[in-house]
Design an enzyme around this catalytic site. Structure first.
Site, PDB file in Angstrom:
ATOM      1  CB  SER A 145      -4.293  48.074  -7.246  1.00  8.73           C
ATOM      2  OG  SER A 145      -5.146  47.774  -8.331  1.00  8.73           O
ATOM      3  CE1 TYR A 158      -1.391  43.583  -8.377  1.00  3.97           C
ATOM      4  CE2 TYR A 158      -3.653  44.335  -8.666  1.00  3.97           C
ATOM      5  CZ  TYR A 158      -2.296  44.592  -8.645  1.00  3.97           C
ATOM      6  OH  TYR A 158      -1.843  45.881  -8.866  1.00  3.97           O
TER       7      TYR A 158
END
Ligand code: NAD
Length: 261
Positions: A145, A158
Site C-alpha cells: 500500500s 495497517y
C-alpha cells in the site's frame, strides 16, 4: 496481453473481491490457470469463475484463512493437485480498521498484523519452498500500500503491516534472486474496492481522499490488475525487489502541487 502467462498457475489470496477479483479475472483473460482463495464470499465465486473460463482461462476456488498455516499449505497443495504447478503467488488478502492508536487493543493489532503481514509471509514461504524444490523460476507479488511509505494516523497497525511487507519483499527478493525467483510488491493508492466502500459513500470523505490524488480520480481495480500481470510476466524478467506504486501520484507530495511549498 502477455503470452508468457498462458497456462501458468496463479494463486491469489483474498481473490473473491476487489483487487483480488480484478487480478483473477485479468489473469483469466491472459489464459492462465487461477486458484482463487476466498474467505467467506462463496456467492461471488461462480461469476468470477465463469468470467475466467469464458475468457479462455481456467479457475478453481478454495476457502481458506491466510492467518492459518495449514490453510496456506492447503491452498498451494490445491493449485498443484488441480493444475499441476505453482508459478505465481499473489499475497493479496488484507484488512484495515480505524482506531486512534491509544485505544488500539492488542487483539485488533494482532488481527491486522497476522492477516496483512504474517499471512503474506506464510504465502511467500510456502510458495518459495515449492518453487525451490521444483526449480521453478516463479514470481511472487505481495499487495502492499502507499502506507508502506506514508504514515497513517488511526491506522498504525495497517501502516506497520505494510511497512513490514516492503522489507519482507526486498529481503526475499535478495535471498531468492540467485534461484531466479522474483519477489515484488504493488503499492496501490486509493482504489474503488469494498475496503473503501463506506468511506467513498460519504461525499465529504471521498472529497478529502481526492484532494490527495494528483491525477484527480480514485483508481480502478483493473489498473492494479494491469500491474500484477506485467510483474508476473516475462516482460518483467529482470525486475525483483520492486515496489510498484500505482497511486495516481499520491506518494509525490500532493501538498506541493500548483507551485505551493
Ligand atoms: P477487499 O476488502 O475487497 O479485499 C480484501 C480481501 O481479503 C477480501 O476478499 C477478504 O475476504 C480477504 N481476507 C480478509 N481476511 C482474510 C483472511 N484472514 N484470509 C483470507 N482472506 C482474507 O479490499 P481490496 O482493496 O481488494 O484489498 C486487497 C488488498 O489491497 C489488501 O491487502 C489491501 O490492504 C490492499 N490495498 C487496497 C487499497 C485500496 O484502496 N483498495 C489500497 C492499498 C492497498
Amino acid at each position: 496481453m502477455y503470452p508468457s502467462l498462458e497456462g501458468k498457475v496463479i494463486v491469489i489470496t483474498g481473490g473473491a473481491t476487489g483487487l483480488g477479483k480484478a487480478m483473477a479475472e485479468r489473469f483469466g483473460a491472459e489464459k492462465a490457470k487461477v486458484v482463487i482463495n476466498y474467505f467467506n464470499e462463496e456467492q461471488e465465486l461462480q461469476g468470477i469463475i465463469e468470467t475466467i473460463e469464458n475468457a479462455g482461462g481456467s479457475a478453481s476456488a478454495i476457502q481458506g484463512d491466510v492467518t492459518k498455516e495449514e490453510d496456506i499449505k492447503r491452498m498451494i497443495a490445491h493449485a498443484i493437485n488441480t493444475f499441476g504447478s505453482l508459478d505465481v503467488m499473489i499475497n493479496n488478502a488484507g484488512i484495515e480498521n480505524e482506531v486512534p492508536s491509544e485505544e488500539l487493543t492488542l487483539e485488533d493489532w494482532n488481527k491486522v498484523i497476522s492477516t496483512n503481514l504474517t499471512g503474506q509471509f506464510l504465502g511467500c514461504r510456502e510458495a518459495l519452498d515449492y518453487m525451490l524444490e521444483n526449480k521453478i523460476k516463479g514470481s511472487i507479488i505481495n499487495m502492499s500500500s502507499v502506507h508502506q511509505e506514508i504514515p497513517w494516523p488511526h491506522f498504525v497497525h495497517y501502516a506497520a503491516s505494510k511497512g513490514g511487507v516492503k522489507l519482507m519483499t526486498e529481503t526475499l527478493a535478495l535471498e531468492f534472486a540467485p534461484h531466479g525467483i522474483r519477489v515484488n510488491c504493488i503499492a496501490p493508492g486509493a482504489i474503488d474496492t469494498p475496503i473503501n466502500a463506506e468511506k467513498f459513500s460519504d461525499p465529504e470523505l471521498k472529497k478529502g481522499v481526492l484532494e490527495l490524488i494528483p491525477m484527480g480520480y480514485i483508481g480502478k481495480p483493473e489498473e492494479i490488475a494491469a500491474c500484477a500481470v506485467w510483474l508476473a510476466s516475462t516482460e518483467a524478467s529482470y525486475v525483483t525487489g520492486l515496489t510498484l506504486y500505482a497511486d495516481g501520484g499520491m506518494t509525490q507530495y500532493p501538498g506541493f502541487q500548483a507551485g505551493k511549498g
